[in-house]
Design an enzyme around this catalytic site. Structure first.
Site, PDB file in Angstrom:
ATOM      1  N   CYS A 150       0.814  -1.229   0.000  1.00 38.16           N
ATOM      2  CA  CYS A 150       0.000   0.000   0.000  1.00 38.16           C
ATOM      3  C   CYS A 150       0.849   1.282   0.000  1.00 38.16           C
ATOM      4  O   CYS A 150       0.501   2.267  -0.664  1.00 38.16           O
ATOM      5  CB  CYS A 150      -0.947   0.001   1.192  1.00 38.16           C
ATOM      6  SG  CYS A 150      -0.204  -0.533   2.740  1.00 38.16           S
ATOM      7  N   HIS A 242      -2.770   6.608   3.666  1.00 44.03           N
ATOM      8  CA  HIS A 242      -1.335   6.803   3.927  1.00 44.03           C
ATOM      9  C   HIS A 242      -0.893   8.125   3.293  1.00 44.03           C
ATOM     10  O   HIS A 242      -1.114   8.364   2.092  1.00 44.03           O
ATOM     11  CB  HIS A 242      -0.513   5.677   3.292  1.00 44.03           C
ATOM     12  CG  HIS A 242      -0.698   4.336   3.932  1.00 44.03           C
ATOM     13  ND1 HIS A 242      -1.387   4.119   5.106  1.00 44.03           N
ATOM     14  CD2 HIS A 242      -0.242   3.106   3.546  1.00 44.03           C
ATOM     15  CE1 HIS A 242      -1.353   2.834   5.416  1.00 44.03           C
ATOM     16  NE2 HIS A 242      -0.668   2.202   4.483  1.00 44.03           N
TER      17      HIS A 242
HETATM   18  P1  NAP Z   1      -6.234  -9.407   8.276  1.00 44.03           P
HETATM   19  O1  NAP Z   1      -7.233  -8.370   8.617  1.00 44.03           O
HETATM   20  O2  NAP Z   1      -5.444 -10.027   9.387  1.00 44.03           O
HETATM   21  O3  NAP Z   1      -7.012 -10.611   7.488  1.00 44.03           O
HETATM   22  C1  NAP Z   1      -6.387 -11.856   7.179  1.00 44.03           C
HETATM   23  C2  NAP Z   1      -7.355 -12.782   6.437  1.00 44.03           C
HETATM   24  O4  NAP Z   1      -6.678 -14.027   6.179  1.00 44.03           O
HETATM   25  C3  NAP Z   1      -8.604 -13.165   7.241  1.00 44.03           C
HETATM   26  O5  NAP Z   1      -9.671 -13.416   6.357  1.00 44.03           O
HETATM   27  C4  NAP Z   1      -8.182 -14.476   7.918  1.00 44.03           C
HETATM   28  O6  NAP Z   1      -9.294 -15.324   8.219  1.00 44.03           O
HETATM   29  C5  NAP Z   1      -7.372 -15.119   6.812  1.00 44.03           C
HETATM   30  N1  NAP Z   1      -6.420 -16.085   7.353  1.00 44.03           N
HETATM   31  C6  NAP Z   1      -5.580 -15.930   8.400  1.00 44.03           C
HETATM   32  N2  NAP Z   1      -4.866 -17.078   8.606  1.00 44.03           N
HETATM   33  C7  NAP Z   1      -5.273 -17.968   7.660  1.00 44.03           C
HETATM   34  C8  NAP Z   1      -4.939 -19.316   7.359  1.00 44.03           C
HETATM   35  N3  NAP Z   1      -4.016 -19.997   8.050  1.00 44.03           N
HETATM   36  N4  NAP Z   1      -5.573 -19.913   6.326  1.00 44.03           N
HETATM   37  C9  NAP Z   1      -6.511 -19.248   5.612  1.00 44.03           C
HETATM   38  N5  NAP Z   1      -6.893 -17.957   5.848  1.00 44.03           N
HETATM   39  C10 NAP Z   1      -6.269 -17.338   6.867  1.00 44.03           C
HETATM   40  O7  NAP Z   1      -5.175  -8.895   7.221  1.00 44.03           O
HETATM   41  P2  NAP Z   1      -5.333  -7.724   6.093  1.00 44.03           P
HETATM   42  O8  NAP Z   1      -4.928  -6.411   6.611  1.00 44.03           O
HETATM   43  O9  NAP Z   1      -6.665  -7.883   5.456  1.00 44.03           O
HETATM   44  O10 NAP Z   1      -4.173  -8.120   5.085  1.00 44.03           O
HETATM   45  C11 NAP Z   1      -4.289  -9.206   4.187  1.00 44.03           C
HETATM   46  C12 NAP Z   1      -3.101  -9.238   3.256  1.00 44.03           C
HETATM   47  O11 NAP Z   1      -3.098  -8.058   2.458  1.00 44.03           O
HETATM   48  C13 NAP Z   1      -1.761  -9.281   3.975  1.00 44.03           C
HETATM   49  O12 NAP Z   1      -0.875 -10.097   3.256  1.00 44.03           O
HETATM   50  C14 NAP Z   1      -1.314  -7.832   3.964  1.00 44.03           C
HETATM   51  O13 NAP Z   1       0.080  -7.694   4.035  1.00 44.03           O
HETATM   52  C15 NAP Z   1      -1.843  -7.366   2.623  1.00 44.03           C
HETATM   53  N6  NAP Z   1      -2.077  -5.933   2.513  1.00 44.03           N
HETATM   54  C16 NAP Z   1      -2.802  -5.259   3.444  1.00 44.03           C
HETATM   55  C17 NAP Z   1      -3.014  -3.879   3.291  1.00 44.03           C
HETATM   56  C18 NAP Z   1      -3.816  -3.086   4.263  1.00 44.03           C
HETATM   57  O14 NAP Z   1      -3.912  -1.848   4.058  1.00 44.03           O
HETATM   58  N7  NAP Z   1      -4.417  -3.674   5.296  1.00 44.03           N
HETATM   59  C19 NAP Z   1      -2.492  -3.232   2.194  1.00 44.03           C
HETATM   60  C20 NAP Z   1      -1.771  -3.933   1.242  1.00 44.03           C
HETATM   61  C21 NAP Z   1      -1.574  -5.284   1.420  1.00 44.03           C
HETATM   62  P3  NAP Z   1      -9.932 -15.466   9.721  1.00 44.03           P
HETATM   63  O15 NAP Z   1     -10.840 -14.276   9.911  1.00 44.03           O
HETATM   64  O16 NAP Z   1     -10.671 -16.757   9.649  1.00 44.03           O
HETATM   65  O17 NAP Z   1      -8.781 -15.478  10.674  1.00 44.03           O
END
Ligand code: NAP
Length: 344
Positions: A150, A242
């Site tokens: 991001c 950001h």
């Molecule tokens: P998050 O809120 O922690 O969500 C993680 C997701 O993955 C949830 O749906 C979770 O399901 C699932 N998950 C966790 N462990 C798992 C497993 N072992 N097997 C299958 N599913 C699993 O994270 P997020 O912020 O959305 O980020 C997701 C990805 O996008 C990351 O790689 C992050 O680096 C990237 N990203 C995020 C942003 C941002 O602004 N937030 C920006 C760019 C990139 P449960 O609810 O069942 O635990």
């Protein structure tokens, strides 16, 4: 034509944004949702702690969340949006691609792999054809493509414009919103009344991904851009958006007026989620601000403040909505590009 799509990691911060953007989408129909074992088997309404700023879509709330396993996703789903933790994505995204699915992913795993397209459609859509190399090398019927981190997406569209003057060195300091760390990322006791001066791995991502994005693709590989990039990343107590302070040194001299004009002229694309204008330039030195400007062009635009001349090149501030333009919206744009370029 409607393309049946699924979301891997559908219950998380980015996954919920994906649902918000995909539910009303003119080309995509949500047909599968997956998350961790603790969510699998529950309805989406029950499994997701819905926190985005619009109601949970009716058509999605009653879908049963599946395990994140290719055998759990129907074969007639063509495109998967992945917002899994990178440790999980690293393991399962190649399994999905091998099983024939095209995966447009947010996770940081494999972004720098030689045969994985890292794409911002308005910046380097030609890199998408790296899919042909990937399929040859890995024997996949599906494919894996990535959008950048991001904080990288926030600055690279403006850097692509500056590269018209020959980019040599970029220095950037970020003020990143808490949603960038995901739902369980930063505790309130840490971030309220505070600034965290380190975000693990973020500086390296900005320094490497921006060079790959601005690199030249010759039909078989991407030669990274030779510019130097130095980043310092900070977490601040804003919710979304950001803000970044950028200094850019170019080979040709670039006046602030010429740079602002080039920013205003930056051309976009005509995909369903493309912003009306890629870069919005403010005259007011007190803009952009996260609360006022993160939703510009439905969160898909990049907001830039006035450009100034300094002893370290031109200086400006830029801002983007980190979970829309910086994550979910970026993957959706890449999905639209995949359809446009007949990869779906
Ligand atoms: P998050 O809120 O922690 O969500 C993680 C997701 O993955 C949830 O749906 C979770 O399901 C699932 N998950 C966790 N462990 C798992 C497993 N072992 N097997 C299958 N599913 C699993 O994270 P997020 O912020 O959305 O980020 C997701 C990805 O996008 C990351 O790689 C992050 O680096 C990237 N990203 C995020 C942003 C941002 O602004 N937030 C920006 C760019 C990139 P449960 O609810 O069942 O635990």
């Amino acid at each position: 034509m409607s393309v049946r799509v699924g979301v891997l990691g559908a219950t998380g911060a980015v996954g919920q944004r994906l649902i918000q953007l995909l539910d009303p989408h003119p080309e995509f129909e949500i047909a599968a949702l997956t998350a961790s074992e603790s969510s699998a088997g529950r309805t989406y309404r029950d499994a997701a702690k819905w926190r985005v700023d619009s109601p949970i879509p009716d058509g999605v709330a009653d879908i049963t969340v599946g395990a994140t396993d290719p055998d759990e996703v129907p074969d007639d789903v063509d495109l998967l949006f992945s917002s899994l933790p990178s440790s999980v994505g690293e393991q399962v995204e190649p399994e999905f691609a091998d099983a024939g699915y095209v995966v447009s992913s947010n996770s940081s795993n494999a972004r720098l792999a030689d045969d994985v397209p890292l794409v911002i459609p308005e910046v380097n859509h030609d890199h998408l054809d790296l899919i042909e190399v990937q399929r040859d090398e890995r024997g996949w019927d599906g494919a894996l493509i990535k959008n950048p981190n991001c904080s990288t997406i926030t600055m690279v569209p403006s850097l692509a414009v500056l590269d018209g003057f020959g980019l040599e060195r970029v220095t950037v300091s970020t003020l990143q919103a808490v949603s960038g760390a995901g739902y369980d990322g930063v505790s309130s006791m840490e971030i309220i009344d505070n600034v965290l001066p380190h975000i693990g791995g973020e500086e390296e991502k900005m320094e490497t991904e921006s060079r790959k994005l601005l690199g030249e693709f010759d039909g078989s590989e991407v030669e990274w851009h030779g510019m130097d990039v130095a980043a310092s990343c900070n977490r601040v107590p804003t919710l979304d958006g950001h803000l970044e302070n950028v200094w850019a040194e170019t080979e040709e001299s670039a006046s602030p007026e010429a740079v602002e004009e080039a920013f205003r002229d930056a051309s976009g694309l005509d995909l369903p989620s493309s912003p009306d204008r890629l870069i919005h330039v403010f005259d007011d030195p007190n803009r952009p601000q996260p609360r006022l400007d993160r939703n510009i062009d439905d969160g898909q635009g990049i907001a830039v403040g006035p450009v100034q001349e300094t002893s370290d090149g031109v200086q400006y501030d830029c801002l983007a909505h980190n979970t829309i333009r910086g994550a979910a919206g970026a993957s959706v744009l890449n999905g639209e590009l995949l359809v446009d370029q007949n990869y779906i």
